[in-house]
Write an enzyme that holds these catalytic residues in place. Structure first.
Site, mmCIF file in Angstrom:
data_model
loop_
_atom_site.group_PDB
_atom_site.id
_atom_site.type_symbol
_atom_site.label_atom_id
_atom_site.label_comp_id
_atom_site.label_asym_id
_atom_site.label_seq_id
_atom_site.Cartn_x
_atom_site.Cartn_y
_atom_site.Cartn_z
ATOM 1 N N CYS A 185 42.983 38.406 37.518
ATOM 2 C CA CYS A 185 41.772 38.997 37.427
ATOM 3 C C CYS A 185 41.632 40.789 37.071
ATOM 4 C CB CYS A 185 40.972 38.936 38.825
ATOM 5 S SG CYS A 185 39.618 40.117 39.068
ATOM 6 N N THR A 187 39.016 42.927 37.082
ATOM 7 C CA THR A 187 37.540 43.190 37.745
ATOM 8 C C THR A 187 37.735 44.772 38.071
ATOM 9 O OG1 THR A 187 36.445 41.455 37.647
ATOM 10 C CG2 THR A 187 35.530 43.226 38.916
HETATM 11 P P1 5GP Z 1 44.219 33.667 42.477
HETATM 12 O O1 5GP Z 1 44.454 32.428 43.465
HETATM 13 O O2 5GP Z 1 45.037 33.083 41.003
HETATM 14 O O3 5GP Z 1 44.715 34.922 42.861
HETATM 15 O O4 5GP Z 1 42.729 33.824 42.173
HETATM 16 C C1 5GP Z 1 41.959 32.793 41.614
HETATM 17 C C2 5GP Z 1 40.424 33.172 41.565
HETATM 18 O O5 5GP Z 1 40.543 34.075 40.482
HETATM 19 C C3 5GP Z 1 39.420 32.286 40.966
HETATM 20 O O6 5GP Z 1 39.085 31.340 41.836
HETATM 21 C C4 5GP Z 1 38.476 33.129 40.471
HETATM 22 O O7 5GP Z 1 37.651 33.473 41.857
HETATM 23 C C5 5GP Z 1 39.008 34.296 40.038
HETATM 24 N N1 5GP Z 1 39.150 34.536 38.792
HETATM 25 C C6 5GP Z 1 39.642 33.720 37.886
HETATM 26 N N2 5GP Z 1 39.392 34.019 36.377
HETATM 27 C C7 5GP Z 1 38.995 35.380 36.509
HETATM 28 C C8 5GP Z 1 38.713 36.289 35.535
HETATM 29 O O8 5GP Z 1 38.781 36.074 34.425
HETATM 30 N N3 5GP Z 1 38.106 37.583 36.030
HETATM 31 C C9 5GP Z 1 38.146 37.718 37.417
HETATM 32 N N4 5GP Z 1 37.592 38.765 37.780
HETATM 33 N N5 5GP Z 1 38.206 36.825 38.370
HETATM 34 C C10 5GP Z 1 38.772 35.628 37.821
#
Ligand code: 5GP
Length: 346
Positions: A185, A187
């Site tokens: 992400c 953001t």
């Molecule tokens: P991880 O477990 O990989 O740290 O986080 C997974 C979460 O990242 C997902 O469930 C979703 O909420 C968030 N996420 C997935 N793709 C994106 C993206 O392209 N941008 C953002 N801001 N968050 C994402």
């Protein structure tokens, strides 16, 4: 302008303090949790860890693999309606898979079609938007609740108690918590918006539990220890992307480089995802996700064993016989160092 001076915490800022206990072995720890969901009254039972509704983690294959261990998958939203219908009709445990959707007219149309064809097969729904703070999102959740009173609704994402309450009152059973902590992400980089994930979990769990609702901590877990901290902070469910990516069950294109197999993993708001599904990044917006290549990690089974073993062990360190007791028995200590990396990072 306003500045909040209270310290907010991430997983990296704390450790769980061990406690005296009578538990002799981690094999005695029960990680399953039964919940009666607040609004739908659906009876959930399982290990409350959910694979994220991303392209390469929210797959049918992942659902099959995790189902065996009592975990769940939020399916990504890009399968064809017929594929969902046949998958959900064949599902043994209904809580093994959430149908995921956004809030566009096309999302609604697809969901209505699938529900019409498989009315009793789908019991768990994930309504997912990047920014859960808009009125239009809350209205959408209310509309779905009205139309489908007996479906379990998980909705998000938000990071504060006020919005958690609003979503529960609008009809959500489980509020998904996390803005910006995800492994792919961007953001926070692109917008400067976010909230330290452990504090978001603690504050949103408190708000949700006050109303009889639940939360799902979504994003930012990089180790089994982080998952234990999320549960310790009050999360009822934990959602994982990066930790479950790069496995055989992830599907997606593989790339061979220097005799090694790599799998692409990308954010659902990344350029890769938008190129694939929306014909590129629209002019008025920027990508808020990135793409990484992960060396093939083999069957997800190994990751699951690690995760369950780690969380079970955390429970024994604080004397929690069941996952349910972990929050009550958790005291976080703030730290300036997590790991000794003198011999590398693994
Ligand atoms: P991880 O477990 O990989 O740290 O986080 C997974 C979460 O990242 C997902 O469930 C979703 O909420 C968030 N996420 C997935 N793709 C994106 C993206 O392209 N941008 C953002 N801001 N968050 C994402």
């Amino acid at each position: 302008m306003h500045i909040e001076n209270e310290v907010k915490l991430d997983f990296k800022d704390v450790l769980i303090r061990p406690k005296r206990s009578t538990l002799s072995s981690r094999s005695n720890v029960d990680l399953t949790r039964p919940f009666t969901l607040r609004n739908s009254r659906v009876e959930y039972s399982g290990i409350p860890i959910i694979a994220a509704n991303m392209d390469t983690t929210g797959t049918f294959k992942m659902a099959e693999a995790l189902e065996k261990h009592g975990l769940s998958v939020a399916l990504h939203k890009h399968y064809q309606p017929e594929e969902y219908i046949s998958f959900f009709n064949g599902l043994k445990r209904k809580s093994a898979a959430f149908y995921s959707m956004g809030i566009t007219a096309a999302d609604m149309e697809k969901f209505s079609f699938v529900m019409e064809k498989a009315p009793d097969a789908i019991q768990y729904l994930c309504i997912d938007v990047a920014n859960g703070y808009t009125e239009i999102f809350v209205d959408f959740v209310s509309k779905i609740r009205e139309k489908f009173p007996h479906i379990a609704i998980m909705a998000g994402n938000v990071v504060t108690g006020d919005m958690t309450e609003e979503l529960i009152l609008a009809g959500a059973d489980i509020v998904k918590v996390g803005i910006g902590p995800g492994s792919v992400c961007t953001t926070r980089k692109m917008t400067g918006v976010g909230y330290p994930q452990l504090s978001a979990i603690i504050e949103c769990a408190d708000a949700a539990h006050g109303l009889g609702g639940l939360i799902c901590a979504d994003g930012g877990c990089t180790t089994p220890g982080d998952i234990a901290k999320a549960f310790g902070g009050g999360a009822d469910f934990v959602m994982l992307g990066g930790m479950l990516a790069g496995h055989t069950e992830s599907g997606g294109e593989t790339i061979e480089k220097d005799g090694k197999i790599y799998r692409a993993f990308y954010g659902m708001s990344s350029k890769s995802a938008m190129d694939k599904y929306s014909g590129g990044v629209a002019k008025y917006r920027a990508a808020e996700g990135k793409t990484v290549l992960l060396e093939d990690r083999g069957p997800v089974e190994h990751a699951v064993q690690d995760i369950l073993g780690g969380v079970r062990s955390a429970c024994t360190y604080v004397g929690a016989r069941r996952l349910k007791e972990l929050t009550k028995r958790t005291t976080f200590v703030r730290v300036t160092q997590q790991l000794n990396e003198v011999f590398g990072k693994s």
